[in-house]
Design an enzyme around this catalytic site. Structure first.
Site, short mmCIF file in Angstrom:
data_model
loop_
_atom_site.label_atom_id
_atom_site.label_comp_id
_atom_site.label_asym_id
_atom_site.label_seq_id
_atom_site.Cartn_x
_atom_site.Cartn_y
_atom_site.Cartn_z
NE ARG A 238 -4.81 -2.15 0.17
CZ ARG A 238 -4.53 -2.49 -0.04
NH1 ARG A 238 -3.33 -3.44 -1.21
NH2 ARG A 238 -5.75 -3.48 -0.27
CD GLU A 267 -3.53 3.33 -4.95
OE1 GLU A 267 -4.45 2.62 -5.59
OE2 GLU A 267 -2.39 2.62 -4.48
CG HIS A 286 -3.23 -1.16 -6.14
ND1 HIS A 286 -3.81 -0.45 -5.19
CD2 HIS A 286 -3.80 -2.22 -5.94
CE1 HIS A 286 -4.09 -1.54 -4.25
NE2 HIS A 286 -3.81 -2.52 -4.96
P1 NAP Z 1 -0.60 -11.16 5.18
O1 NAP Z 1 -0.46 -12.64 5.22
O2 NAP Z 1 -1.73 -10.57 6.12
O3 NAP Z 1 0.94 -10.89 5.32
C1 NAP Z 1 0.81 -9.60 6.04
C2 NAP Z 1 2.44 -9.94 6.94
O4 NAP Z 1 3.31 -8.41 6.76
C3 NAP Z 1 2.14 -10.61 8.32
O5 NAP Z 1 3.49 -11.51 7.86
C4 NAP Z 1 3.02 -9.80 9.37
O6 NAP Z 1 2.88 -10.13 9.69
C5 NAP Z 1 3.03 -8.47 8.83
N1 NAP Z 1 3.27 -8.22 9.54
C6 NAP Z 1 2.30 -6.69 9.62
N2 NAP Z 1 1.95 -5.76 10.73
C7 NAP Z 1 4.10 -5.76 10.55
C8 NAP Z 1 5.16 -4.74 10.42
N3 NAP Z 1 3.94 -3.86 11.68
N4 NAP Z 1 6.00 -5.07 10.73
C9 NAP Z 1 6.32 -6.12 9.97
N5 NAP Z 1 5.93 -6.83 9.92
C10 NAP Z 1 4.24 -7.03 9.78
O7 NAP Z 1 -1.03 -10.28 4.25
P2 NAP Z 1 -0.93 -10.91 2.29
O8 NAP Z 1 -1.52 -11.44 1.52
O9 NAP Z 1 0.49 -11.02 2.13
O10 NAP Z 1 -1.08 -9.55 1.77
C11 NAP Z 1 -0.37 -7.99 2.12
C12 NAP Z 1 -0.79 -7.11 1.57
O11 NAP Z 1 -0.67 -6.69 0.53
C13 NAP Z 1 -2.10 -7.00 1.93
O12 NAP Z 1 -1.77 -6.00 3.54
C14 NAP Z 1 -2.28 -5.74 1.37
O13 NAP Z 1 -2.32 -4.32 1.54
C15 NAP Z 1 -1.56 -5.83 0.13
N6 NAP Z 1 -1.65 -6.25 -1.49
C16 NAP Z 1 -1.77 -5.68 -2.64
C17 NAP Z 1 -2.24 -6.18 -4.14
C18 NAP Z 1 -1.66 -4.91 -4.97
O14 NAP Z 1 -3.43 -5.59 -5.82
N7 NAP Z 1 -1.11 -4.38 -4.38
C19 NAP Z 1 -2.59 -7.38 -3.99
C20 NAP Z 1 -2.27 -8.07 -2.62
C21 NAP Z 1 -2.06 -7.65 -1.70
P3 NAP Z 1 2.68 -11.73 11.33
O15 NAP Z 1 2.63 -12.68 10.88
O16 NAP Z 1 3.29 -11.11 12.55
O17 NAP Z 1 1.09 -10.99 11.26
#
Ligand code: NAP
Length: 326
Positions: A238, A267, A286
């Site tokens: 993000r 955006e 995006h």
């Molecule tokens: P996820 O499985 O929830 O992974 C997020 C990771 O970030 C988790 O391992 C979490 O740690 C870690 N985290 C959270 N807060 C943190 C902090 N303050 N410092 C360090 N690490 C932290 O989510 P995901 O499915 O991989 O997706 C991640 C993000 O990608 C989404 O939230 C979304 O905003 C973005 N995204 C973007 C697109 C796009 O179109 N560009 C598409 C999909 C997703 P823990 O394991 O300890 O909880």
């Protein structure tokens, strides 16, 4: 009486048909633009379920108008567009679409990394603009990917899928995460690092955390100062996680080498945004999860979650799990 669902954009027809079998469905489908706030405010009053997108701000003011709303299905894994706390207080279930978009988003992240490192958009423009006069030893030279060091900030589903791709490029992989991922460390040979250590050592830094109060502007001036001058920042998470003004200066002043951005704080990004004036920035609108298959699956997942909640079941992808007990 059938429950009422409002869908804030045109989605695949078979998903609408599926919802219409049991619900009264209305859709904002006039143009591919976000639903106007006044329409959303009017609709929210008596609907039971809301199918929304990350372009819809589902805030406290809006939720206060919702008298019947039981469930919000967000067509994204990130849900920073929704005031989840306010929804939870009102007993409204919030759902997202984790998992189905992991591999597609990891593909795009790696594609953006490669495009930025090897200056692919710039090279393509160079050719089309008629500037290609001869093969030249240092023409459009980029950074190597194979054997380099990748730092992943946020080793969740997508971060881990990215690490798997990086292994194929023989990259040395560091990660920083809120909690340690011992299993992933062992399986993929990852090294856990402090944020500072990761930034100092990485050739590529990929931001993959959710956007939360803790991660807001998490990467800023002092961080760019410790990164390598040849390093490349990739953000497909993000926009608000990176301080864009600080990134602009770091890129302009040569503190880092380039950036690949799929996301922006605002955006769509305005065309006179300073970051768009820099040749060492590769930008995308995006499109992390934008494959036909994945977007279709995401729409299906939202619909399933809405139907589960409206049928009194616990939706598969409930975000505010604290409601389950109630
Ligand atoms: P996820 O499985 O929830 O992974 C997020 C990771 O970030 C988790 O391992 C979490 O740690 C870690 N985290 C959270 N807060 C943190 C902090 N303050 N410092 C360090 N690490 C932290 O989510 P995901 O499915 O991989 O997706 C991640 C993000 O990608 C989404 O939230 C979304 O905003 C973005 N995204 C973007 C697109 C796009 O179109 N560009 C598409 C999909 C997703 P823990 O394991 O300890 O909880």
């Amino acid at each position: 009486m059938k429950p009422k669902i409002f869908i804030t954009r045109k989605i695949p027809t078979h998903v609408i048909n599926h919802l219409e079998e049991v619900c009264e469905v209305s859709i904002w489908e006039h143009k591919d633009i976000p639903v106007p706030r006044e329409v959303l405010e009017e609709k929210i009053v008596d609907i039971d379920g809301l199918y929304c997108l990350l372009t819809d701000a589902i805030d406290l003011e809006l939720l206060q108008k919702a008298t019947n709303l039981k469930v919000i299905g967000n067509m994204a894994v990130g849900f920073n567009n929704i005031d989840v706390e306010a929804a939870t207080k009102r007993g409204i279930i919030v759902t997202n679409t984790p998992g189905v978009l992991t591999e597609t988003t990891a593909d795009l992240t790696f594609a953006l990394l490669m495009a930025t490192a090897r200056r692919i958009p710039e090279a393509s423009d160079f050719l089309r603009e008629g500037k290609w006069s001869t093969w030249s030893p240092m023409l459009l030279t980029g950074q190597d990917i194979y054997n380099s060091t990748l730092g992943i900030i946020g080793l969740g589903r997508i971060g881990e899928a990215l690490a798997k791709r990086a292994k194929g490029f023989n990259m040395n992989i560091l990660y920083h995460n809120r909690s340690r991922k011992i299993e992933a460390e062992q399986e993929l040979g990852l090294e856990y690092c402090s944020l500072e250590n990761l930034l100092k050592r990485s050739d590529y830094i990929c931001v993959m955390t959710p956007y939360t109060p803790e991660t807001k502007k998490m990467i800023r001036k002092e961080h760019f100062k410790i990164m390598k001058e040849t390093s490349i920042l990739i953000n497909t998470a993000r926009g608000g996680i990176v301080n864009e003004n600080d990134l602009y200066h770091a890129l302009k002043d040569g503190e880092i080498w380039a950036a690949g951005l799929d996301v922006f704080e605002q955006e769509p990004v305005v065309l006179d945004h300073p970051l768009l004036s820099l040749p060492n920035v590769v930008t995308l609108p995006h499109i992390g999860s934008a494959s036909i298959g994945t977007r279709t699956k995401m729409a299906e997942v939202v619909a399933e979650n809405l139907l589960q909640a409206l049928n009194g079941k616990i939706p598969t992808n409930i975000v505010n799990k604290e409601l389950i007990a109630k």
